[in-house]
Design an enzyme around this catalytic site. Sequence first.
Site, PDB file in Angstrom:
ATOM      1  CG  ASP A 182      -0.157   0.149   2.538  1.00  0.00           C
ATOM      2  OD1 ASP A 182       0.002   1.278   3.025  1.00  0.00           O
ATOM      3  OD2 ASP A 182       0.307  -0.879   3.081  1.00  0.00           O
ATOM      4  CB  SER A 183       0.808   4.250   0.660  1.00  0.00           C
ATOM      5  OG  SER A 183       1.076   5.630   0.619  1.00  0.00           O
ATOM      6  CB  ALA A 184       5.630   4.557   0.642  1.00  0.00           C
TER       7      ALA A 184
END
Length: 313
Positions: free
Chosen positions: A144-146
């Site tokens: 997720d995300s980074a």
Amino acid sequence: MTALMRVADRLLHLQPNVLRSRTEAEKIGTRPRVAAPPPRRLRRRWRIDEDVVDGRPVLTLAPRGTTRDVTLVYLHGGAYVNELVAPQWRIIDELARGTGATVVVPRYGLAPEHHVDDAFALMSELMAGVRRERPADRVFLAGDSAGAGLALALAVEGSSSRATAARSDLRPDGLFLFSPWVDVTMTNPAARRMEAGDAMLGVDGLRLWGREWAGTRDVDDPRVSPALGELSGLPPTWVYQGGRDLFLPDVEIFAGNARAAGSPVTLRVFEDGFHVFVGFTLAAESRSVFREVRETIRRSTMTGPEAGRGHEQ
């Protein structure tokens, strides 16, 4: 947007958004950061072992019942400066449930003390070990995300036409990306326009930690901003993105460019979803994502490597 998602979005907007301010964002790296441990319900459901790879802790969750020939490596988000948090364990639990997959969760080093090349060294050793110890397994990368951005960066390098035999271990059999941070330059003006509606992200704070994460590399280096790399040859990739997430414009550009380069990328945008909305696992939108991912993983073990191949949407 369902009522539950609407309530969650409103609650998020009541919390301070430290990434909106560079000054506040700078403070993140000076505070103690402690990873959330696996909750008790996960320890009851999974057998959890801890190892050390390249000096970093790595947790492996194995089903207590029947296993399948699938390994899922999960990379957590947090702007490359925040540790793994409780909602990310919920994502991991949902991904693993019902698939029979072994799930590997490396805690890569964070900025400002660590940089992208440290993460690549860790992941090179880890992925080679997975391939060596479980040669029959289909290996998926998720995040997720980074963490999703890092997963994509690994796949880009492992899929490159210039990849060495050693680097090819980085190429997974598939990618599941939740609200990925694909371009840390944060130069797309559309992201700034979406900032007011995003309860969690801010352009100035993200620029700061993207620069820190790059270390000696430029922020437009494909290891740091994988959307700017060579996008041909990627494995089947599924991207789940919220429409109220300021990463959306860059994710749409990435998906379009990857498809144009011949890579099988599926992008699903949930119009009113916030950043990493799948972490709110009670929402109907999140449940639909996990059902799709679990079915894709199960199908991959039943019908071979072409099963579940991504397609344009």
